[in-house]
Scaffold this motif. Structure first.
Motif, PDB file in Angstrom:
ATOM      1  N   THR A 150       0.621   4.124  -2.787  1.00 18.42           N
ATOM      2  CA  THR A 150      -0.032   5.376  -2.381  1.00 18.42           C
ATOM      3  C   THR A 150       0.937   6.432  -1.867  1.00 18.42           C
ATOM      4  O   THR A 150       0.588   7.608  -1.825  1.00 18.42           O
ATOM      5  CB  THR A 150      -1.057   5.104  -1.270  1.00 18.42           C
ATOM      6  OG1 THR A 150      -0.376   4.598  -0.108  1.00 18.42           O
ATOM      7  CG2 THR A 150      -2.096   4.095  -1.720  1.00 18.42           C
TER       8      THR A 150
ATOM      9  N   PHE B 289       0.827  -1.209   0.000  1.00 10.99           N
ATOM     10  CA  PHE B 289       0.000   0.000   0.000  1.00 10.99           C
ATOM     11  C   PHE B 289       0.863   1.261   0.000  1.00 10.99           C
ATOM     12  O   PHE B 289       0.510   2.257  -0.637  1.00 10.99           O
ATOM     13  CB  PHE B 289      -0.938   0.007   1.208  1.00 10.99           C
ATOM     14  CG  PHE B 289      -2.140  -0.882   1.044  1.00 10.99           C
ATOM     15  CD1 PHE B 289      -2.799  -0.964  -0.161  1.00 10.99           C
ATOM     16  CD2 PHE B 289      -2.607  -1.642   2.104  1.00 10.99           C
ATOM     17  CE1 PHE B 289      -3.904  -1.784  -0.321  1.00 10.99           C
ATOM     18  CE2 PHE B 289      -3.708  -2.469   1.963  1.00 10.99           C
ATOM     19  CZ  PHE B 289      -4.362  -2.535   0.743  1.00 10.99           C
TER      20      PHE B 289
ATOM     21  N   TYR C 196       1.131   4.063   6.059  1.00 12.42           N
ATOM     22  CA  TYR C 196       1.574   2.691   5.808  1.00 12.42           C
ATOM     23  C   TYR C 196       3.067   2.533   6.076  1.00 12.42           C
ATOM     24  O   TYR C 196       3.511   1.486   6.560  1.00 12.42           O
ATOM     25  CB  TYR C 196       1.264   2.293   4.368  1.00 12.42           C
ATOM     26  CG  TYR C 196      -0.200   2.367   4.016  1.00 12.42           C
ATOM     27  CD1 TYR C 196      -1.120   1.528   4.627  1.00 12.42           C
ATOM     28  CD2 TYR C 196      -0.668   3.278   3.076  1.00 12.42           C
ATOM     29  CE1 TYR C 196      -2.465   1.591   4.313  1.00 12.42           C
ATOM     30  CE2 TYR C 196      -2.015   3.347   2.753  1.00 12.42           C
ATOM     31  CZ  TYR C 196      -2.905   2.505   3.376  1.00 12.42           C
ATOM     32  OH  TYR C 196      -4.238   2.573   3.070  1.00 12.42           O
TER      33      TYR C 196
ATOM     34  N   SER D   3      -7.347  -1.516   5.859  1.00  9.00           N
ATOM     35  CA  SER D   3      -8.361  -1.686   4.813  1.00  9.00           C
ATOM     36  C   SER D   3      -9.332  -0.510   4.807  1.00  9.00           C
ATOM     37  O   SER D   3      -9.771  -0.056   3.743  1.00  9.00           O
ATOM     38  CB  SER D   3      -9.118  -2.999   5.030  1.00  9.00           C
ATOM     39  OG  SER D   3      -9.803  -2.988   6.268  1.00  9.00           O
TER      40      SER D   3
ATOM     41  N   ASN E 148      -7.538   2.397   3.185  1.00  9.13           N
ATOM     42  CA  ASN E 148      -7.443   2.181   1.743  1.00  9.13           C
ATOM     43  C   ASN E 148      -8.761   2.526   1.058  1.00  9.13           C
ATOM     44  O   ASN E 148      -8.780   3.110  -0.031  1.00  9.13           O
ATOM     45  CB  ASN E 148      -7.068   0.723   1.469  1.00  9.13           C
ATOM     46  CG  ASN E 148      -6.727   0.478   0.020  1.00  9.13           C
ATOM     47  OD1 ASN E 148      -5.957   1.219  -0.584  1.00  9.13           O
ATOM     48  ND2 ASN E 148      -7.302  -0.562  -0.553  1.00  9.13           N
TER      49      ASN E 148
END
Length: 466
Positions: free
Chosen positions: A195, A191, A200, A365, A368
């Protein structure tokens, strides 16, 4: 009434005799037993008690006491084992050796005391010693232990066959924990690469430090010469990454800006304690560093409670950090301060860490999903802006060349690539009329053919955008 009292007293006496029995009874159904609190001990402060004298020593006391803050002690432990089964039993003593470096085990039987195990400068975190006891035999085992850290001697007694199953189960648990942990770590790295979100990145570093600290506790670095430096380095990385991650997730700087300086001072003080421990080897400084680590974790936990209804990630931090805080306290009390009222093993520490990882995996999650929603919203806004900008540019183009309403409609279709016939059908006028308006457009734009109009408009648009 007298009958009830008589039998109640008899029951109490029977219970007391069973409870006070200082023997580990091995029967046919024996599986395993944790003997930490069933051991008897005697302090060997001057380290002068000889093996031949230990059997008749009258100072043995039940191991209910916690040696809070006392280090580098030398202690003799006694365990009586009686085999009441009808066959010889093969036993295994499994001992967590994190707190001591020298161990000698003696066996007393038939008025003789024999040394059955001895090791100095122990590096392994867990050791296993095999022994056997014949049917209907009573044996006394004496453990002479030289502690380097706090006084904690967790002893488990296994049947030999069950110990094999225990080792297999332990290996499976290690594989499961480190496998799941590495998968969660790779998800975070993935991630971050996609991103570039620091959320993260910081959690990946925090997660990696937790995994490596647990690996160090499990003895993966036991045979390395830099094990002390590895431990200190990982503790510092843990507290720094914890601070960076929490600040990024909750935004503490926005709500409590002064608290950032306080935590920064704690980290500096923590670093000083660990450096002093590394240079001096005095374990008190290491324990103080652990206390500061726990204090910083507690601070972030309290902040999570304060922001519980204001920030969604504060809710994740409360659940995850609460589990870490409780497990950390239960672990450092026996291993760093000698308070062993609870037998909290590495297994429970890994279970609590895995639960914390699961909580933050859900947070990952969730984040995200938020990033995707924001990206879609930004794309929509960007498309709307572009559409609005093109309309404004076209209006400016029309205004600059003083085009009429009909000429504006026709040049719009020319820019879209329509033919004269298609334009006449769209506007419900004769094709001759379309040609008339196009000739006026050519004159105003100072062009000779329609293919020059599109490049001219694009050049005009580019000049406005610049």
């Amino acid at each position: 009434m007298n009958f009830s009292i008589k039998y109640s007293l008899l029951f109490c006496l029977l219970f007391q005799s069973i409870y006070s029995q200082d023997k580990l009874i091995i029967d046919d159904a024996f599986k395993s037993r944790v003997c930490t609190h069933d051991l008897y001990y005697v302090l060997d402060t001057l380290k002068k008690i000889e093996p031949k004298d230990i059997v008749n020593n009258s100072e043995f006391k039940i191991n209910k006491k916690s040696f809070f803050g006392q280090r580098n002690l030398s202690i003799w432990y006694r365990l009586k084992v009686k085999n009441v089964s009808k066959e010889t039993k093969d036993l295994v003593f499994s001992i967590n050796a994190e707190c001591f470096n020298n161990l000698t085990i003696y066996r007393h039987e038939n008025h003789q005391i024999l040394e059955i195990y001895a090791i100095k400068d122990l590096k392994e975190k867990d050791i296993a010693i095999s022994t056997s006891i014949t049917d209907n035999e009573l044996v006394e085992y004496y453990f002479k232990v030289d502690f380097t850290k706090s006084t904690y001697f967790p002893l488990k007694v296994f049947d030999k066959h069950e110990f094999s199953d225990y080792k297999i189960q332990n290996q499976l648990e290690l594989g499961f924990f480190y496998g799941i942990s590495l998968i969660i770590l790779l998800i975070n790295v993935f991630f971050y690469v996609n991103t570039r979100d620091k959320f993260y990145l910081y959690y990946s570093v925090l997660l990696l430090s937790i995994i490596l600290i647990l690996a160090e506790i499990d003895g993966f670095f036991a045979n390395t010469i830099f094990v002390k430096f590895i431990d200190v380095f990982l503790q510092l990385v843990l507290v720094v990454s914890l601070s960076l991650f929490t600040n990024e997730a909750i935004g503490i700087k926005k709500f409590y800006p002064r608290l950032i300086k306080f935590i920064f001072l704690l980290i500096i003080l923590n670093t000083i304690f660990y450096v002093i421990y590394t240079l001096s080897g005095y374990l008190l400084w290491y324990s103080l560093g652990k206390i500061l680590n726990t204090t910083i974790l507690l601070t972030y936990l309290l902040i999570g409670f304060l922001l519980f209804n204001k920030h969604v990630y504060a809710r994740f931090s409360v659940i995850g950090y609460l589990i870490l805080f409780i497990s950390n306290i239960l672990y450092i009390l026996p291993f760093d301060f000698g308070i062993h009222y609870f037998d909290f093993s590495n297994r429970y520490l890994k279970m609590s860490s895995l639960f914390e990882m699961t909580v933050f995996l859900y947070a990952i999650s969730y984040r995200n999903g938020v990033i995707k929603e924001n990206l879609i919203e930004n794309i929509k806004k960007s498309d709307t802006f572009k559409k609005k900008s093109n309309e404004e540019i076209f209006e400016s183009f029309v205004k600059k060349y003083d085009l009429t309403l009909r000429e504006k409609e026709i040049i719009n279709y020319i820019l879209l690539g329509k033919t004269n016939k298609e334009i006449s059908e769209k506007l419900f006028i004769q094709e001759v009329t379309v040609k008339y308006h196009i000739s006026n457009i050519f004159r105003k734009l100072d062009v000779k053919k329609r293919t020059e109009i599109t490049p001219m408009f694009l050049q005009f648009k580019l000049s406005l955008e610049k």
